[in-house]
Design a protein around this motif. Sequence first.
Motif, short mmCIF file in Angstrom:
data_model
loop_
_atom_site.label_atom_id
_atom_site.label_comp_id
_atom_site.label_asym_id
_atom_site.label_seq_id
_atom_site.Cartn_x
_atom_site.Cartn_y
_atom_site.Cartn_z
N ARG A 51 0.70 -1.39 0.40
CA ARG A 51 -0.15 -0.25 0.17
C ARG A 51 0.44 1.78 -0.21
N LEU A 52 1.95 1.32 0.80
CA LEU A 52 2.75 2.68 1.26
C LEU A 52 3.23 2.77 -0.39
N ALA A 53 3.89 2.17 -0.95
CA ALA A 53 4.26 1.91 -2.02
C ALA A 53 3.89 2.60 -3.56
N GLU A 54 2.38 2.02 -3.47
CA GLU A 54 1.53 2.20 -4.61
C GLU A 54 1.35 3.83 -3.98
N VAL A 55 1.17 4.28 -2.37
CA VAL A 55 1.28 5.96 -2.43
C VAL A 55 2.23 6.36 -2.55
N THR A 56 3.24 6.29 -2.79
CA THR A 56 5.11 6.68 -2.50
C THR A 56 4.86 6.56 -4.19
N ALA A 57 4.55 5.87 -5.35
CA ALA A 57 4.68 6.28 -6.80
C ALA A 57 3.56 6.68 -7.48
N ALA A 58 2.69 7.18 -6.66
CA ALA A 58 1.53 8.73 -7.43
C ALA A 58 1.77 9.28 -6.89
#
Length: 223
Positions: free
Chosen positions: A200-207
């Motif tokens: 979840r954090l990886a997805e938020v950070t990539a965005a």
Amino acid sequence: MRAAIATVTVTAAAPVIDALALFANRQAPRRTETPDGLEATFALYYLSRYLLSHELAPALSASAAPVIVNVAGVGTIRGRLQWEDLQSTRRYGMVRTQLQAARANDLLGVAFAAEHAQKMIPYILYHPGFTRSGDLSVLPAPTRAAIRIAAHLSARPIDASVALIHEFIDAPPTTALTAIDRGKPVPLSLPTLDPTDAARLAEVTAALVAHLDNTRNPTPPRG
């Protein structure tokens, strides 16, 4: 970070990287923002490490024995991510924000190891413990005095804290993710290393990174 990464990758100054050690951190009694509008502790302590880890991965994978060492606070379970306020806009506190970034680094290691498992770039989360280091000048005088007294009584010297880092670099582990807290292995089953939270954090950070890139380098209109 973009400029630093470009210097390495675009000019081929280091086409092969054997080891990446991540130490950058900051502590401040008041909330400040970077020129990009990011809360500064989150930006330096977590986001810079995210960018360096992922964007230098090709140069690391070219090494015969690569390793990433992320020096943070793995093993500590205090603090948690405020998913709706990662930038600490509503409730800033120096310790609270530090702990949030530390927990983000825990999840960064988990997500990186999962994403780059085939390339086999060992990722080490390392908590050296209380160490006699760091810039205390930004802190109020009473806080500086208290930390200095505590450091004199119980902090480890820098040489002792970095000794394991030398070992990690000289002989990287053979597993995708290793967590060490003051010389002792940390079980990867800890809730602070939860794979679902890491994804979840990886997805938020990539965005977030994509948004920042688009803001700084907008796509020109066609026609």
